[in-house]
Design a protein around this motif. Sequence first.
Motif, mmCIF file in Angstrom:
data_model
loop_
_atom_site.group_PDB
_atom_site.id
_atom_site.type_symbol
_atom_site.label_atom_id
_atom_site.label_comp_id
_atom_site.label_asym_id
_atom_site.label_seq_id
_atom_site.Cartn_x
_atom_site.Cartn_y
_atom_site.Cartn_z
ATOM 1 N N ALA A 104 19.324 -32.226 6.080
ATOM 2 C CA ALA A 104 20.033 -33.483 6.377
ATOM 3 C C ALA A 104 20.085 -34.427 5.173
ATOM 4 O O ALA A 104 20.940 -35.301 5.113
ATOM 5 C CB ALA A 104 19.365 -34.189 7.550
ATOM 6 N N SER A 105 19.184 -34.244 4.206
ATOM 7 C CA SER A 105 19.209 -35.136 3.038
ATOM 8 C C SER A 105 19.951 -34.505 1.856
ATOM 9 O O SER A 105 20.583 -35.202 1.072
ATOM 10 C CB SER A 105 17.787 -35.513 2.621
ATOM 11 N N GLN A 106 19.889 -33.179 1.720
ATOM 12 C CA GLN A 106 20.530 -32.523 0.570
ATOM 13 C C GLN A 106 21.943 -32.029 0.868
ATOM 14 O O GLN A 106 22.742 -31.868 -0.045
ATOM 15 C CB GLN A 106 19.672 -31.344 0.092
ATOM 16 N N GLY A 107 22.228 -31.747 2.110
ATOM 17 C CA GLY A 107 23.573 -31.295 2.468
ATOM 18 C C GLY A 107 23.813 -29.829 2.122
ATOM 19 O O GLY A 107 22.890 -29.080 1.835
ATOM 20 N N VAL A 108 25.085 -29.444 2.150
ATOM 21 C CA VAL A 108 25.475 -28.059 1.890
ATOM 22 C C VAL A 108 25.283 -27.754 0.406
ATOM 23 O O VAL A 108 25.689 -28.528 -0.451
ATOM 24 C CB VAL A 108 26.955 -27.849 2.295
ATOM 25 N N GLN A 109 24.655 -26.595 0.094
ATOM 26 C CA GLN A 109 24.436 -26.211 -1.298
ATOM 27 C C GLN A 109 24.925 -24.790 -1.547
ATOM 28 O O GLN A 109 25.434 -24.132 -0.644
ATOM 29 C CB GLN A 109 22.968 -26.390 -1.671
ATOM 30 N N ALA A 110 24.757 -24.333 -2.800
ATOM 31 C CA ALA A 110 25.413 -23.087 -3.241
ATOM 32 C C ALA A 110 25.097 -21.903 -2.329
ATOM 33 O O ALA A 110 25.999 -21.196 -1.893
ATOM 34 C CB ALA A 110 25.003 -22.756 -4.672
ATOM 35 N N GLN A 111 23.804 -21.681 -2.034
ATOM 36 C CA GLN A 111 23.473 -20.499 -1.250
ATOM 37 C C GLN A 111 23.770 -20.679 0.231
ATOM 38 O O GLN A 111 23.879 -19.692 0.957
ATOM 39 C CB GLN A 111 22.022 -20.117 -1.485
ATOM 40 N N THR A 112 23.940 -21.925 0.683
ATOM 41 C CA THR A 112 24.390 -22.142 2.072
ATOM 42 C C THR A 112 25.746 -21.479 2.240
ATOM 43 O O THR A 112 25.991 -20.749 3.202
ATOM 44 C CB THR A 112 24.527 -23.659 2.381
ATOM 45 N N ILE A 113 26.639 -21.736 1.274
ATOM 46 C CA ILE A 113 27.997 -21.180 1.350
ATOM 47 C C ILE A 113 27.978 -19.677 1.106
ATOM 48 O O ILE A 113 28.627 -18.914 1.830
ATOM 49 C CB ILE A 113 28.920 -21.900 0.333
ATOM 50 N N ALA A 114 27.207 -19.223 0.101
ATOM 51 C CA ALA A 114 27.150 -17.787 -0.207
ATOM 52 C C ALA A 114 26.653 -17.001 1.004
ATOM 53 O O ALA A 114 27.221 -15.972 1.376
ATOM 54 C CB ALA A 114 26.239 -17.549 -1.404
ATOM 55 N N ASN A 115 25.588 -17.516 1.657
ATOM 56 C CA ASN A 115 25.027 -16.815 2.815
ATOM 57 C C ASN A 115 25.951 -16.894 4.028
ATOM 58 O O ASN A 115 26.019 -15.964 4.831
ATOM 59 C CB ASN A 115 23.651 -17.389 3.180
ATOM 60 N N LEU A 116 26.694 -18.013 4.157
ATOM 61 C CA LEU A 116 27.659 -18.118 5.265
ATOM 62 C C LEU A 116 28.744 -17.052 5.106
ATOM 63 O O LEU A 116 29.105 -16.372 6.071
ATOM 64 C CB LEU A 116 28.298 -19.513 5.289
ATOM 65 N N TYR A 117 29.265 -16.896 3.875
ATOM 66 C CA TYR A 117 30.286 -15.867 3.646
ATOM 67 C C TYR A 117 29.753 -14.471 3.970
ATOM 68 O O TYR A 117 30.454 -13.641 4.543
ATOM 69 C CB TYR A 117 30.779 -15.916 2.188
ATOM 70 N N LEU A 118 28.485 -14.222 3.597
ATOM 71 C CA LEU A 118 27.873 -12.923 3.923
ATOM 72 C C LEU A 118 27.840 -12.718 5.439
ATOM 73 O O LEU A 118 28.147 -11.638 5.938
ATOM 74 C CB LEU A 118 26.426 -12.870 3.398
ATOM 75 N N ALA A 119 27.474 -13.788 6.169
ATOM 76 C CA ALA A 119 27.382 -13.704 7.634
ATOM 77 C C ALA A 119 28.766 -13.478 8.252
ATOM 78 O O ALA A 119 28.932 -12.689 9.185
ATOM 79 C CB ALA A 119 26.746 -14.966 8.189
ATOM 80 N N LEU A 120 29.792 -14.174 7.709
ATOM 81 C CA LEU A 120 31.147 -14.022 8.252
ATOM 82 C C LEU A 120 31.706 -12.641 7.969
ATOM 83 O O LEU A 120 32.477 -12.096 8.766
ATOM 84 C CB LEU A 120 32.073 -15.110 7.665
ATOM 85 N N GLU A 121 31.311 -12.043 6.823
ATOM 86 C CA GLU A 121 31.745 -10.668 6.520
ATOM 87 C C GLU A 121 31.258 -9.704 7.595
ATOM 88 O O GLU A 121 31.909 -8.713 7.893
ATOM 89 C CB GLU A 121 31.165 -10.212 5.171
ATOM 90 N N HIS A 122 30.067 -9.985 8.162
ATOM 91 C CA HIS A 122 29.530 -9.114 9.210
ATOM 92 C C HIS A 122 29.931 -9.598 10.607
ATOM 93 O O HIS A 122 29.397 -9.127 11.608
ATOM 94 C CB HIS A 122 28.004 -9.044 9.091
ATOM 95 N N ASP A 123 30.862 -10.562 10.633
ATOM 96 C CA ASP A 123 31.441 -11.036 11.889
ATOM 97 C C ASP A 123 30.380 -11.603 12.848
ATOM 98 O O ASP A 123 30.396 -11.329 14.049
ATOM 99 C CB ASP A 123 32.205 -9.871 12.565
#
Length: 597
Positions: A104-123
């Motif tokens: 809640a203090s740092q917000g979205v960061q580089a690996q948040t997005i990288a890991n989200l894309y990995l998760a979306l690739e696996h649907d």
Amino acid sequence: MKNIRNFSIIAHIDHGKSTLSDRLIQSTDIVAERDFKDQMLDSMDLERERGITIKSQTICLPYTAKDGHLYYLNLIDTPGHVDFSYEVSRALASCEGALLLVDASQGVQAQTIANLYLALEHDLEIIPVINKIDLPSADIEKVKLQIADELGLDPDTAILASAKDWIGTEEILEAIVTKLPPPQGNPDAPVKALIFDSHYDPFRGTVVHFRMIDGTLRPGDRIMFMSNQAEYTVEETGVFQIKRVPQKSITAGRVGYIIAGIKTVSDTRTGDTITVKKRPCEKALPGFKEPKPVVFSSIYPVDTDEYPDLAAAMDKLKLNDASLVYEKDTSAALGFGFRCGFLGLLHLEIVQARLEREYDLSLIITAPSVQYEIGLNDGTMMTIENPALYPDPVNIAYIREPYIRASIFTPDTYMGQIMQLCLERRGINTNYQYFGSNRMEMVFEMPLAEVVYDFYDRLKTVTQGYGSFDYDMLDYRQSDIVRVDILINSERVDALSQLVHKDKAPFRARQTCEKLKEEIPRHMFKVAIQGAIGGKVIARETINAYRKDVTAKCYGGDITRKRKLLEKQKKGKKRMKMAGEVMIPQSAFLSVLKSKE
């Protein structure tokens, strides 16, 4: 199967993943209060100190939901660092959903997005969780905007939580049950299971962590690994509830372990498919690949008598870390050691720390390098990562080095400093975009060799700790690489040789010579320290000799008496230089490797 949920927690480093895991474990009462300790799933001291997950863990949590039914929640924990992204991808392939944790203090960061894309690739089904809402610096509305703009998820579905203060834990457990889909699979089909991790037990051999996709596995079944056709008989199947809990069988949709008398962890490859010999499945699960080392370095004991201990320690460590690759190496200056391949710089640091702590060794690590592809004039191709194997430049047609795509998230106030840092490292800025009012992503294509040196430390310095960094491998590109040799009194010291880009060679050579001048003690003769490319010297430092005052006893008298004594001393120094060896202390090697630009 409808009462099983397989999920993972994905987040940037230090966004509270291990603390949330602790709360989920405590909520389901599988650990007695007296046995509980913080970071329950981080079993290594190193993980606790650094606050990172190195070895992923799995745990089966029995949870009675508000609808009165008992559910089995399989939490497949994942390492948080970019070096272990392949292990993360295999763990996600074993899940149906993921909790995406945002600080809640740092917000979205580089690996948040990288890991989200990995998760979306696996649907996977994603449940966003805003953690650490109890912090005074928490800005929940801003983080919700980031979740909508940068991640494309619905911020209204985000659960507000503080794992430290037990806020939102119940809501997270209910969301896992209600929002994540149950696993699919046929318990009567041929056995098909995905290996996502394994660890070594000194009494039972390798314990394989796997997710059953189809079929049922029981003790006594003859199994086969599809990547290397190795066959074993299952001795025990079970699930993880901190301790191993044996079960009569593991059916489709469940996550568990098998013990089958497997001697080495390297036989069980992450991403491989398990099937039964008698009734095998038609084809292996997609996505399997061999872990490939990208950073190479040599490890030597400080005391050469410790080499047998180092060899034994490397064999034991290999049992626990299948991605570590090594072979024997020797150096004229440092004696016997090992040339090792690592998944990244963090992996190198962890291996070094574990060898020093767990096996009580004092080590010297040579400067990390990457793998280069060299095309020779006769049309052959060779791959090298050790400067000692660099061929004669006359025979080289071209050299290619690995490039990465680096994405850096930062507040826009640091844009200039980051641009300067990346351009210094031969980076090419391909793209940048703004997220919200003052946050941006900068994408660079840059050589991996420039990143392994001290890029991450420098990035944290110029962004005052706010910049976050993630990378993936791109390809090999042609480059002008030379070998810089360090000569001490015209003798080449092989342990200090480096493969460097031609433009950076004078700077790197000068820096090494200056460091060595500080560390090598003075001798009775002058010591020349030179950096050279082939026969051309590009940097030099001189350590002056100790000088004995031979003319002290001459008071008055003829000047020729003094001259005679000085000439005699000159001849003696010349003779000493011919026979004298320069003593290079171990601290000199360490100082060169720790040098910062």
